[in-house]
Design an enzyme around this catalytic site. Sequence first.
Site, mmCIF file in Angstrom:
data_model
loop_
_atom_site.group_PDB
_atom_site.id
_atom_site.type_symbol
_atom_site.label_atom_id
_atom_site.label_comp_id
_atom_site.label_asym_id
_atom_site.label_seq_id
_atom_site.Cartn_x
_atom_site.Cartn_y
_atom_site.Cartn_z
ATOM 1 C CD GLU A 144 -2.771 -0.627 2.708
ATOM 2 O OE1 GLU A 144 -2.930 0.556 3.118
ATOM 3 O OE2 GLU A 144 -3.184 -1.614 3.325
ATOM 4 C CD GLU A 158 -11.505 2.177 1.007
ATOM 5 O OE1 GLU A 158 -12.005 1.115 1.407
ATOM 6 O OE2 GLU A 158 -10.297 2.459 1.117
ATOM 7 C CE LYS A 191 -10.022 2.414 4.776
ATOM 8 N NZ LYS A 191 -8.803 3.002 4.229
ATOM 9 C CD GLU A 240 -7.098 6.946 8.298
ATOM 10 O OE1 GLU A 240 -7.461 5.799 8.017
ATOM 11 O OE2 GLU A 240 -6.683 7.278 9.413
#
Length: 345
Positions: free
Chosen positions: A266, A317, A320, A326
């Site tokens: 990642e 997303e 999250k 994030e």
Amino acid sequence: MQSRTHHHFLYSLCYLLLSLLYPSTDGAPVGICYGRVANNLPPPSTVVSILKSNAISNVRIFDIDCNTLQSFAGTGISLTIGIPNDILPALASGTPTTSIEWLQSHIFFHIPANQIRYIAVGNEIFLKDPVYILHLLPAIKNLYQALLILNLANTIKLSSPQAASVIVSSYPPSSATFDPSIKPTLIPLLQFLRESRSNFMINLYPYISYLKESAFIAADYALFGSRTAVQDGALMYNNLFDASVDAFVYALEKEGFPEIPVVVTETGWPTAGGAAASVGNALAYNENVVRRAAGNFGTPKRPAVGVEVYLFDIFDENGKVGEEYEKHFGIFGLDGLKIYDLNFK
């Protein structure tokens, strides 16, 4: 006492031999992570179409959702499949036979084995999810024996992605060591990786390092735009990504594992939600990561040994938790169009 130069020569020779054993002319693989912590994502079949239309052939998924696996079956896309942490106790307490049954029912029933590059056993267990530490290696060994029985151990590699926080004293890179508290479990894992010819997986975010240490880390150093270099002995670093990867290389060497390759499972840069988070900076960071992998640039410690990378993330997303940034690592919008013009080759 042997000189530092002598040791550096031996390690360089080790990697020269490794490159002869595993020659690469096409650059290190570049992939993308398929995070699904959101309630607004397109179906997996649409995601596969987006990936194929952008010539993305390596994908990391974080669980064993059958619909997701079935959508990738027969597409030619190579997968890193994650086994969630909470499944490890059951795999650890079983036998190779029960691991065979588990693999066949949860993975191989849905997707051909020849599309699987790695099985990532757990994610960031050391330090972040320590309740599963004692289950990690027994689970990996049962899975490995299962793959041996199925004649798949040479084509599907097992490892376990770890957070960058397993390293302490990482500046300069040559000072890096693994956190002493995790070594009793980490060292046997490294022994397994060496014996099975697998890779050490790391989740690496220079953006987070920049946020935490902005008084000491310049944004341009994290974004590959620094005009000055940090000297570490005979080596020079002009970006935080290389320095962070090499910190792991040094830490591995200090434990006696100089030959284990490092895969960045990642990495990415957010487009919003925090200081220096922008579309332009996300493009600058990811573009440089891809260029270095595709060109087999390597790092100062391991020159010309391309670093395999998986960019985070396909989409934003919205589910999250934690800091706002994030939620904003997506490279593609929900309509399938790129948020910024990143080339994956």
